[in-house]
Design a protein around this motif. Structure first.
Motif, PDB file in Angstrom:
ATOM      1  N   LEU A 217       0.843  -1.215   0.082  1.00 54.07           N
ATOM      2  CA  LEU A 217      -0.209   0.058   0.018  1.00 54.07           C
ATOM      3  C   LEU A 217       1.036   1.253   0.150  1.00 54.07           C
ATOM      4  N   ALA A 218       2.036   1.272   0.804  1.00 51.15           N
ATOM      5  CA  ALA A 218       2.760   2.522   0.873  1.00 51.15           C
ATOM      6  C   ALA A 218       3.539   2.605  -0.477  1.00 51.15           C
ATOM      7  N   ASN A 224       4.952   7.677  -8.524  1.00 48.80           N
ATOM      8  CA  ASN A 224       4.895   8.879  -9.496  1.00 48.80           C
ATOM      9  C   ASN A 224       4.791   8.730 -10.866  1.00 48.80           C
ATOM     10  N   MET A 225       4.413   7.499 -11.312  1.00 47.98           N
ATOM     11  CA  MET A 225       4.200   7.194 -12.535  1.00 47.98           C
ATOM     12  C   MET A 225       5.388   7.224 -13.757  1.00 47.98           C
ATOM     13  N   GLN A 226       6.510   7.419 -12.979  1.00 45.02           N
ATOM     14  CA  GLN A 226       7.828   7.633 -13.854  1.00 45.02           C
ATOM     15  C   GLN A 226       8.640   6.460 -13.488  1.00 45.02           C
ATOM     16  N   ASP A 227       8.296   5.280 -12.331  1.00 49.40           N
ATOM     17  CA  ASP A 227       9.307   4.468 -12.126  1.00 49.40           C
ATOM     18  C   ASP A 227       8.593   3.391 -11.800  1.00 49.40           C
ATOM     19  N   TYR A 228       9.252   2.391 -11.257  1.00 54.53           N
ATOM     20  CA  TYR A 228       8.688   0.945 -11.242  1.00 54.53           C
ATOM     21  C   TYR A 228       8.095   0.775  -9.499  1.00 54.53           C
ATOM     22  N   THR A 229       7.909   1.716  -8.960  1.00 54.38           N
ATOM     23  CA  THR A 229       7.281   1.784  -7.609  1.00 54.38           C
ATOM     24  C   THR A 229       6.112   0.776  -7.660  1.00 54.38           C
ATOM     25  N   ALA A 230       5.185   0.904  -8.881  1.00 52.55           N
ATOM     26  CA  ALA A 230       3.934   0.150  -8.506  1.00 52.55           C
ATOM     27  C   ALA A 230       4.296  -1.570  -8.733  1.00 52.55           C
ATOM     28  N   TYR A 231       5.180  -1.757  -9.383  1.00 51.72           N
ATOM     29  CA  TYR A 231       5.613  -3.210  -9.799  1.00 51.72           C
ATOM     30  C   TYR A 231       6.129  -3.806  -8.395  1.00 51.72           C
ATOM     31  N   PHE A 232       6.907  -2.965  -7.423  1.00 50.12           N
ATOM     32  CA  PHE A 232       7.068  -3.367  -6.510  1.00 50.12           C
ATOM     33  C   PHE A 232       6.045  -3.432  -5.415  1.00 50.12           C
ATOM     34  N   ALA A 235       4.319  -6.755  -6.335  1.00 49.43           N
ATOM     35  CA  ALA A 235       5.013  -7.859  -6.193  1.00 49.43           C
ATOM     36  C   ALA A 235       4.998  -8.188  -4.558  1.00 49.43           C
ATOM     37  N   ALA A 236       4.990  -6.995  -3.665  1.00 46.71           N
ATOM     38  CA  ALA A 236       4.800  -7.187  -2.215  1.00 46.71           C
ATOM     39  C   ALA A 236       3.662  -7.755  -1.972  1.00 46.71           C
ATOM     40  N   MET A 237       2.424  -7.512  -2.566  1.00 45.63           N
ATOM     41  CA  MET A 237       0.978  -7.920  -2.311  1.00 45.63           C
ATOM     42  C   MET A 237       0.988  -9.423  -2.794  1.00 45.63           C
ATOM     43  N   ILE A 238       1.759  -9.962  -3.866  1.00 42.52           N
ATOM     44  CA  ILE A 238       1.587 -11.009  -4.428  1.00 42.52           C
ATOM     45  C   ILE A 238       2.491 -11.942  -3.227  1.00 42.52           C
ATOM     46  N   LEU A 239       3.537 -11.404  -2.853  1.00 41.52           N
ATOM     47  CA  LEU A 239       4.294 -12.305  -1.903  1.00 41.52           C
ATOM     48  C   LEU A 239       3.590 -12.402  -0.516  1.00 41.52           C
ATOM     49  N   ALA A 240       3.041 -11.474  -0.319  1.00 45.58           N
ATOM     50  CA  ALA A 240       1.973 -11.736   0.977  1.00 45.58           C
ATOM     51  C   ALA A 240       1.078 -12.968   0.750  1.00 45.58           C
TER      52      ALA A 240
END
Length: 279
Positions: A217-218, A224-232, A235-240
Motif C-alpha cells: 500500500l505504501a 509517481n508514474m515514472q518509475d517501477y514503484t507500482a511493480y514493487f 510484487a509485495a502484495m503477491i508475496l503476501a
C-alpha cells in the motif's frame, strides 16, 4: 467509452482501498475471528471451547489410566520399572495446558500484535502512510496506471480473504487444543508437537502478511508514474499471498501419526468403558 471504463475502475479501486479500517484491524481479526463472527449474530464460541475442554480433559484422564494400566499392570507398554512420577508429570502437564491454554493464548496473541505494530513502526508503515494518496486523482492518471491499480486491488481483495481463512484456521486450532494436549502423555509428544508447529506457522504468516500488505500500500501511494514503484507494490502484495507456502520451506509441520494413534486408542478406551458400564 474510455472515460466510462476508467470511472468504473476508479470506483472499484476506491471502494476497496480508501477504507483503512480493514487493514488496521486485520491482525486482531486473524487472532480473534470469533469476535467478528459474533457481530453477524453467530455467537456461543465460549460454549464451544468449554465443550472441547470437557472432552479433552476426559481423554487425558482416560489415556492416563490406560497407560498406567498397560505399563504397570499388563506390562505391555513402556518400561514397568520406570518411575511412575514421569507418567504423573506428563498427566499434570497435559491437564495444565488444556485448562490454562486460554490464558497462554491471550499472552501469545498480545505478543504477536505488539510485534506486528513494532515492525510496522520501525519501517514507517503506519496507517496514514499505507493509505493511497492518489485515490482522488485516479480519474486523470490514464488507462495504463489505473489497470496496474486494478491488478493491485484484486490481489489485495484476495489477500483479505486469506486473512479471514487464517483467522478461521487459528480458531479451529484453538478449539482443538485440549484434544491435542493428550499428545503430551506420549514420550514423543504425539500430535501436540505438530499442533504447536502449526500454531507458530500461523502466527508468523499473519505477521509477515500484514507487513507486506502495508508495504504494498505504501509503495503504491508513493508511485509517481515514472518509475517501477507500482511493480514493487504489486510484487509485495503477491508475496503476501504466497507467504503460507513460502514459510512451509522453513517451518515444516511434521506428521503426527503417533499422536493420532494415541487419540484413537484413547477414544476406543472410552467406548469400551461406556459399554462396560452399560452392561
Amino acid at each position: 467509452m474510455t472515460a466510462l471504463f476508467i470511472g468504473l475502475l476508479a470506483a472499484f479501486i476506491i471502494g476497496f482501498l480508501a477504507n483503512s479500517y480493514w487493514i488496521e484491524n486485520i491482525v486482531h481479526l486473524a487472532l480473534y475471528a470469533e469476535k467478528y463472527i459474533a457481530d453477524f449474530g453467530i455467537g456461543g464460541f465460549n460454549f464451544l471451547f468449554d465443550i472441547f475442554l470437557g472432552y479433552g480433559i476426559s481423554l487425558i484422564v482416560l489415556k492416563f489410566l490406560k497407560k498406567g494400566f498397560d505399563i504397570y499392570i499388563l506390562w505391555v507398554d513402556g518400561d514397568a520399572d520406570a518411575d511412575p512420577i514421569i507418567l504423573l508429570t506428563n498427566f499434570f502437564r497435559a491437564m495444565t495446558l488444556a485448562i490454562g491454554f486460554p490464558v497462554i493464548y491471550e499472552v501469545v496473541a498480545k505478543i504477536v500484535e505488539n510485534a506486528t505494530t513494532e515492525v510496522l513502526n520501525a519501517i514507517g508503515l503506519n496507517i496514514e502512510n499505507s493509505s493511497l494518496g492518489m485515490l482522488n486523482d485516479l480519474m486523470t492518471i490514464g488507462i495504463a496506471p489505473i489497470i496496474l491499480y486494478s491488478i493491485f486491488t484484486v490481489v489485495f481483495i484476495y489477500l483479505n480473504i486469506q486473512f479471514v481463512v487464517r483467522g478461521l484456521e487459528i480458531l479451529v486450532l484453538r478449539t482443538g487444543i485440549p484434544l491435542a494436549a493428550t499428545g503430551l502423555m506420549d514420550a514423543d509428544k504425539g500430535v501436540f508437537k505438530t499442533y504447536i508447529q502449526k500454531f507458530i506457522q500461523e502466527f508468523f504468516t499473519v505477521l509477515i502478511q500484514v507487513v507486506l500488505a502495508k508495504l504494498g500500500l505504501a509503495l503504491m501511494r508513493n508511485w509517481n508514474m515514472q518509475d517501477y514503484t507500482a511493480y514493487f507494490g504489486i510484487a509485495a502484495m503477491i508475496l503476501a499471498v504466497k507467504t503460507p507456502r513460502f514459510l512451509q520451506e522453513f517451518i515444516i509441520v511434521s506428521s503426527g501419526g503417533g499422536g493420532m494413534n494415541g487419540i484413537y486408542s484413547t477414544a476406543r478406551m472410552a467406548q469400551i468403558t461406556r459399554s462396560l458400564f452399560r452392561g
